[in-house]
Write a protein that holds these residues in place. Sequence first.
Motif, PDB file in Angstrom:
ATOM      1  N   PRO A   1       4.620  -9.033  11.764  1.00 42.27           N
ATOM      2  CA  PRO A   1       3.293  -8.484  11.499  1.00 42.27           C
ATOM      3  C   PRO A   1       2.482  -8.381  12.790  1.00 42.27           C
ATOM      4  O   PRO A   1       2.467  -9.318  13.598  1.00 42.27           O
ATOM      5  CB  PRO A   1       2.672  -9.494  10.530  1.00 42.27           C
ATOM      6  CG  PRO A   1       3.380 -10.770  10.811  1.00 42.27           C
ATOM      7  CD  PRO A   1       4.758 -10.420  11.299  1.00 42.27           C
TER       8      PRO A   1
ATOM      9  N   ASP B   1      -0.845  -7.134  12.531  1.00 43.62           N
ATOM     10  CA  ASP B   1      -2.122  -6.763  11.915  1.00 43.62           C
ATOM     11  C   ASP B   1      -3.266  -7.658  12.378  1.00 43.62           C
ATOM     12  O   ASP B   1      -4.392  -7.538  11.893  1.00 43.62           O
ATOM     13  CB  ASP B   1      -2.004  -6.855  10.384  1.00 43.62           C
ATOM     14  CG  ASP B   1      -1.619  -8.260   9.913  1.00 43.62           C
ATOM     15  OD1 ASP B   1      -0.746  -8.873  10.545  1.00 43.62           O
ATOM     16  OD2 ASP B   1      -2.199  -8.733   8.921  1.00 43.62           O
TER      17      ASP B   1
ATOM     18  N   LEU C   1       4.915  -4.621  10.657  1.00 41.24           N
ATOM     19  CA  LEU C   1       3.836  -4.522   9.666  1.00 41.24           C
ATOM     20  C   LEU C   1       2.505  -4.447  10.408  1.00 41.24           C
ATOM     21  O   LEU C   1       2.216  -5.289  11.253  1.00 41.24           O
ATOM     22  CB  LEU C   1       3.884  -5.744   8.755  1.00 41.24           C
ATOM     23  CG  LEU C   1       2.879  -5.901   7.621  1.00 41.24           C
ATOM     24  CD1 LEU C   1       3.441  -6.853   6.558  1.00 41.24           C
ATOM     25  CD2 LEU C   1       1.522  -6.420   8.088  1.00 41.24           C
TER      26      LEU C   1
ATOM     27  N   HIS D   1      -1.760  -2.350  10.559  1.00 41.00           N
ATOM     28  CA  HIS D   1      -2.770  -1.447  10.010  1.00 41.00           C
ATOM     29  C   HIS D   1      -2.485  -0.008  10.434  1.00 41.00           C
ATOM     30  O   HIS D   1      -1.785   0.246  11.417  1.00 41.00           O
ATOM     31  CB  HIS D   1      -4.166  -1.885  10.460  1.00 41.00           C
ATOM     32  CG  HIS D   1      -4.641  -3.121   9.770  1.00 41.00           C
ATOM     33  ND1 HIS D   1      -5.035  -3.114   8.441  1.00 41.00           N
ATOM     34  CD2 HIS D   1      -4.779  -4.402  10.207  1.00 41.00           C
ATOM     35  CE1 HIS D   1      -5.399  -4.346   8.095  1.00 41.00           C
ATOM     36  NE2 HIS D   1      -5.252  -5.140   9.142  1.00 41.00           N
TER      37      HIS D   1
ATOM     38  N   HIS E   1      -0.230  -2.141   6.246  1.00 44.08           N
ATOM     39  CA  HIS E   1      -1.092  -3.146   5.624  1.00 44.08           C
ATOM     40  C   HIS E   1      -2.360  -2.474   5.104  1.00 44.08           C
ATOM     41  O   HIS E   1      -3.006  -1.707   5.834  1.00 44.08           O
ATOM     42  CB  HIS E   1      -1.435  -4.229   6.645  1.00 44.08           C
ATOM     43  CG  HIS E   1      -1.930  -5.493   6.033  1.00 44.08           C
ATOM     44  ND1 HIS E   1      -1.182  -6.228   5.131  1.00 44.08           N
ATOM     45  CD2 HIS E   1      -3.099  -6.168   6.190  1.00 44.08           C
ATOM     46  CE1 HIS E   1      -1.872  -7.306   4.768  1.00 44.08           C
ATOM     47  NE2 HIS E   1      -3.038  -7.286   5.386  1.00 44.08           N
TER      48      HIS E   1
ATOM     49  N   GLY F   1      -8.036  -5.965   4.559  1.00 49.34           N
ATOM     50  CA  GLY F   1      -8.356  -6.831   5.680  1.00 49.34           C
ATOM     51  C   GLY F   1      -9.841  -7.161   5.730  1.00 49.34           C
ATOM     52  O   GLY F   1     -10.644  -6.659   4.934  1.00 49.34           O
TER      53      GLY F   1
ATOM     54  N   SER G   1       1.664  -3.592   2.261  1.00 50.20           N
ATOM     55  CA  SER G   1       1.369  -5.021   2.106  1.00 50.20           C
ATOM     56  C   SER G   1      -0.127  -5.229   1.946  1.00 50.20           C
ATOM     57  O   SER G   1      -0.935  -4.396   2.371  1.00 50.20           O
ATOM     58  CB  SER G   1       1.872  -5.810   3.322  1.00 50.20           C
ATOM     59  OG  SER G   1       1.207  -5.401   4.501  1.00 50.20           O
ATOM     60  N   ILE G   2      -0.467  -6.346   1.327  1.00 49.14           N
ATOM     61  CA  ILE G   2      -1.848  -6.812   1.273  1.00 49.14           C
ATOM     62  C   ILE G   2      -1.850  -8.319   1.472  1.00 49.14           C
ATOM     63  O   ILE G   2      -0.818  -8.979   1.301  1.00 49.14           O
ATOM     64  CB  ILE G   2      -2.579  -6.452  -0.045  1.00 49.14           C
ATOM     65  CG1 ILE G   2      -1.910  -7.110  -1.247  1.00 49.14           C
ATOM     66  CG2 ILE G   2      -2.678  -4.964  -0.233  1.00 49.14           C
ATOM     67  CD1 ILE G   2      -2.717  -6.953  -2.535  1.00 49.14           C
ATOM     68  N   GLN G   3      -2.997  -8.851   1.841  1.00 48.39           N
ATOM     69  CA  GLN G   3      -3.162 -10.300   1.981  1.00 48.39           C
ATOM     70  C   GLN G   3      -4.194 -10.781   0.979  1.00 48.39           C
ATOM     71  O   GLN G   3      -5.262 -10.184   0.846  1.00 48.39           O
ATOM     72  CB  GLN G   3      -3.610 -10.673   3.396  1.00 48.39           C
ATOM     73  CG  GLN G   3      -3.789 -12.187   3.588  1.00 48.39           C
ATOM     74  CD  GLN G   3      -4.031 -12.567   5.037  1.00 48.39           C
ATOM     75  OE1 GLN G   3      -3.677 -11.814   5.945  1.00 48.39           O
ATOM     76  NE2 GLN G   3      -4.624 -13.723   5.254  1.00 48.39           N
TER      77      GLN G   3
ATOM     78  N   THR H   1       3.130  -9.145  -0.650  1.00 50.59           N
ATOM     79  CA  THR H   1       1.842  -9.827  -0.731  1.00 50.59           C
ATOM     80  C   THR H   1       1.860 -11.082   0.132  1.00 50.59           C
ATOM     81  O   THR H   1       2.710 -11.958  -0.046  1.00 50.59           O
ATOM     82  CB  THR H   1       1.511 -10.216  -2.183  1.00 50.59           C
ATOM     83  OG1 THR H   1       1.396  -9.023  -2.967  1.00 50.59           O
ATOM     84  CG2 THR H   1       0.194 -10.973  -2.251  1.00 50.59           C
TER      85      THR H   1
ATOM     86  N   CYS I   1       8.575 -13.788   8.297  1.00 52.77           N
ATOM     87  CA  CYS I   1       7.489 -12.854   8.610  1.00 52.77           C
ATOM     88  C   CYS I   1       6.670 -13.534   9.709  1.00 52.77           C
ATOM     89  O   CYS I   1       5.730 -14.271   9.425  1.00 52.77           O
ATOM     90  CB  CYS I   1       6.664 -12.575   7.356  1.00 52.77           C
ATOM     91  SG  CYS I   1       5.521 -11.194   7.511  1.00 52.77           S
TER      92      CYS I   1
END
Length: 266
Positions: free
Chosen positions: A25, A27, A57, A59, A81, A84, A113-115, A146, A231
């Motif tokens: 990632p 991001d 991964l 933005h 992503h 955020g 993806s999202i967080q 996720t 990840c």
Amino acid sequence: MGYVGRKLRERRILFPDSQRGLIVPVDHGLTLGPIAGMQATEALESWVGSRDLSAVLGHKGLIERLIVRQCLHPATGVIVHLNGMASLSPDADTKIMVADIDTALKLGADAVSIQVNFTTSNFAHNFAMLGAVTDAAHAAGLPLLTMLYDKVKAPTSAERLARLHHLVRVVTELGSDAVKLAYASVDEIEELASVHGRDIRIFFAGGEKADEEVLVAMSQAAIRHGATGLCIGRNVFQHARPQALLRRLADSVKGRSEQVAELDVV
């Protein structure tokens, strides 16, 4: 047909020879600003084209720049992503949507993806966001990863693990294809993988900056006990030799390091 496309794209973010993944990632810039190793797109160019990561991964803006500048290896999967929040915000743990599925598709994404950071007050927001993103992603044939973090401090380790089990089940019930969790103890990894691993792919994060040998040992343990993959972000892009570290981590994910160890024993 969306299900078939989703499963095809899911394979693109994993190594084809093992069906496990090493996702990096990148991001962090939106959240933390120009931190070491991510001051600008150029800071990534020396390693992000390596064949030893299965997916990157980030933005939408950064992903677009990496694609336009032809920085990525053709075999590397792309995960866009979608949400955020900057750490400058007084409510930084409650992420909001900053991109949509159509944007991800236009960028050629293989997944999105999202967080979700669960605090004591944002469950309704997170549930609504998870449900809506899952529906939209699956309608477009895109798998969803996720990133799950429980920000509530439980009084005991047993209660913390019980909360995590519940939240992983929430993410699974709402349809996510994969979940990223903070690295846990080997016993917890084994328990999480045994309970949830047949329903959802489980990736473990690298966490705060760690010694390289510790990180490699952690990665081997995670894979050995049932994780789909890793990840890992800042431990890669803030490493003095990111490509060399990626090779070691990829070997761990693919099981090569264990095979070499077995040959050495024989």
